[in-house]
Design an enzyme around this catalytic site. Structure first.
Site, PDB file in Angstrom:
ATOM      1  N   MET A 109      62.698  50.557  57.611  1.00 58.81           N
ATOM      2  CA  MET A 109      62.434  51.984  57.839  1.00 58.81           C
ATOM      3  C   MET A 109      61.929  52.626  56.557  1.00 58.81           C
ATOM      4  O   MET A 109      62.605  52.549  55.524  1.00 58.81           O
ATOM      5  CB  MET A 109      63.712  52.702  58.293  1.00 58.81           C
ATOM      6  N   VAL A 110      60.752  53.233  56.634  1.00 54.90           N
ATOM      7  CA  VAL A 110      60.168  53.906  55.476  1.00 54.90           C
ATOM      8  C   VAL A 110      61.181  54.893  54.893  1.00 54.90           C
ATOM      9  O   VAL A 110      61.774  55.692  55.626  1.00 54.90           O
ATOM     10  CB  VAL A 110      58.885  54.668  55.884  1.00 54.90           C
ATOM     11  N   CYS A 117      53.187  48.171  62.844  1.00 51.95           N
ATOM     12  CA  CYS A 117      53.108  49.593  62.469  1.00 51.95           C
ATOM     13  C   CYS A 117      51.889  50.234  63.128  1.00 51.95           C
ATOM     14  O   CYS A 117      50.752  49.803  62.922  1.00 51.95           O
ATOM     15  CB  CYS A 117      53.005  49.739  60.961  1.00 51.95           C
ATOM     16  N   HIS A 162      58.662  44.582  69.255  1.00 56.35           N
ATOM     17  CA  HIS A 162      58.864  45.970  69.687  1.00 56.35           C
ATOM     18  C   HIS A 162      58.148  46.093  71.022  1.00 56.35           C
ATOM     19  O   HIS A 162      56.925  45.917  71.099  1.00 56.35           O
ATOM     20  CB  HIS A 162      58.292  46.956  68.667  1.00 56.35           C
ATOM     21  N   ASN A 217      63.410  44.792  69.963  1.00 58.69           N
ATOM     22  CA  ASN A 217      63.406  46.048  69.206  1.00 58.69           C
ATOM     23  C   ASN A 217      62.859  47.164  70.089  1.00 58.69           C
ATOM     24  O   ASN A 217      61.920  46.952  70.848  1.00 58.69           O
ATOM     25  CB  ASN A 217      62.547  45.861  67.951  1.00 58.69           C
ATOM     26  N   GLY A 218      63.499  48.341  69.984  1.00 59.96           N
ATOM     27  CA  GLY A 218      63.006  49.518  70.698  1.00 59.96           C
ATOM     28  C   GLY A 218      64.087  50.229  71.484  1.00 59.96           C
ATOM     29  O   GLY A 218      64.668  49.641  72.387  1.00 59.96           O
ATOM     30  N   ALA A 227      66.658  50.825  64.506  1.00 56.85           N
ATOM     31  CA  ALA A 227      66.187  51.738  63.460  1.00 56.85           C
ATOM     32  C   ALA A 227      66.934  53.065  63.569  1.00 56.85           C
ATOM     33  O   ALA A 227      67.974  53.263  62.952  1.00 56.85           O
ATOM     34  CB  ALA A 227      64.674  51.930  63.569  1.00 56.85           C
ATOM     35  N   ARG A 228      66.417  53.969  64.404  1.00 60.63           N
ATOM     36  CA  ARG A 228      66.994  55.327  64.466  1.00 60.63           C
ATOM     37  C   ARG A 228      68.457  55.344  64.902  1.00 60.63           C
ATOM     38  O   ARG A 228      69.223  56.202  64.471  1.00 60.63           O
ATOM     39  CB  ARG A 228      66.151  56.207  65.394  1.00 60.63           C
TER      40      ARG A 228
END
Length: 316
Positions: A32-33, A115, A185, A215-216, A239-240
């Site tokens: 994650m950026v 990305c 993803h 992922n997702g 991620a989130r």
């Protein structure tokens, strides 16, 4: 900073593939950026996260600039393993050079082929690589042939095509080149908030003999278990969901106060910049604070103000 680690032999490197052979679903913190840096990785590892990725790093900048290496890649000798460094790259030798630099300090690299941001695609990075299977194959093969350590993993993270046969072809080419595992993803490049195609991940899994990571839209441990059953994937990447609740993989429905305390301690110890320190807390407290509390907390502008607020309101 890589420069912090003088004695490479003291790094406790691990074989990430051991996780996939454990018989358990591998629980993974996504690249994650800005967010999946050392301090946050340290936190999620305390709460049952098995494997962590760095934020995406542009390989060409990393190879060319010592300043980029120092700012983009931070790890430590003991606790930050197994660790995967994710690179954006479009040339096989550049990816190899980057892999060689991190090899003494990390357990593997991942090539970002997912990305969807415009800047990445216009530069030839990220999701546009799913349309260049021969290039992906070449990059994987190059790293495999130039890194001596057989335990050093080489993985890719992809999005899916509208025509899933193309995705399966890409994955099979990457497998033939020696890729360790593939993270899928379950959305196409154009899709942002549409439902994830878990059925597509299952088809990819059934077409491969290497591990597949789903992922997702995984926001809770129950989601992770459901996605595992839907896709038969060997791992789940979040991620989130982990930003909102870093203790998610340990089975907590919302961020426990102990986790907030742990973040404060870890962030202060690592000298985490205020903006990053504060943003993580805003994510973690989203579900457990009222609108009024958010209005006050989200505009605090110093570490001391945040610490005073947490102490006065939550005894943290």
């Amino acid at each position: 900073m890589i420069g912090d680690i003088r004695e490479t032999k003291e790094c406790q490197l691990k074989d990430p593939m051991d996780l996939f052979h454990s018989g358990q679903v591998v629980k993974i913190c996504a690249p994650m950026v800005r967010y999946s840096k050392l301090a946050f990785r340290t936190l999620v590892r305390k709460y049952s996260c098995d494997l962590c990725y760095t934020p995406m790093i542009v390989a060409a900048d990393f190879v060319r600039s010592a300043k980029a290496r120092d700012s983009e890649f931070t790890t430590n000798k003991v606790g930050d393993h197994p660790l995967i460094v994710q690179f954006a790259a479009k040339e096989a030798q550049v990816l190899c050079d980057a892999a060689r630099i991190v090899c003494p300090f990390a357990d593997g690299i991942d090539l970002n082929c997912g990305c969807p941001q415009r800047w990445a695609i216009s530069e030839g990075y990220g999701a546009c690589l799913i349309n260049k299977p021969e290039l992906v194959k070449d990059m994987v093969r190059h790293v495999r042939s130039q890194i001596d350590n057989p335990k050093f993993s080489v993985s890719i993270k992809i999005r899916i095509h509208e025509d899933l046969k193309r995705t399966v072809d890409l994955c099979q080419k990457a497998e033939a080149a020696g890729v360790s595992w593939i993270t899928v993803h379950g959305r196409s490049i154009e899709e942002r908030h549409q439902p994830v195609h878990y059925d597509a991940i299952k088809i990819i899994k059934q077409s491969m003999s290497i591990p597949i990571v789903a992922n997702g839209d995984i926001k809770t441990l129950k989601d992770a278990e459901n996605v595992h059953h839907l896709t038969e994937a060997d791992g789940v990447m979040v991620a989130r969901g982990l930003l909102a609740n870093p203790a998610m993989f340990a089975g907590y429905e919302e961020t426990p106060f102990q986790c907030i305390q742990d973040w404060v301690d870890i962030a202060l110890e690592h000298g985490t910049p205020f903006t990053c320190f504060h943003h993580h807390l805003m994510y973690m407290m989203e579900r457990i604070t009222s609108k009024q509390e958010k209005k006050v907390f989200n505009v605090l502008s110093s570490t001391s103000a945040v610490l005073d607020y947490l102490n006065d309101h939550y005894g943290v």
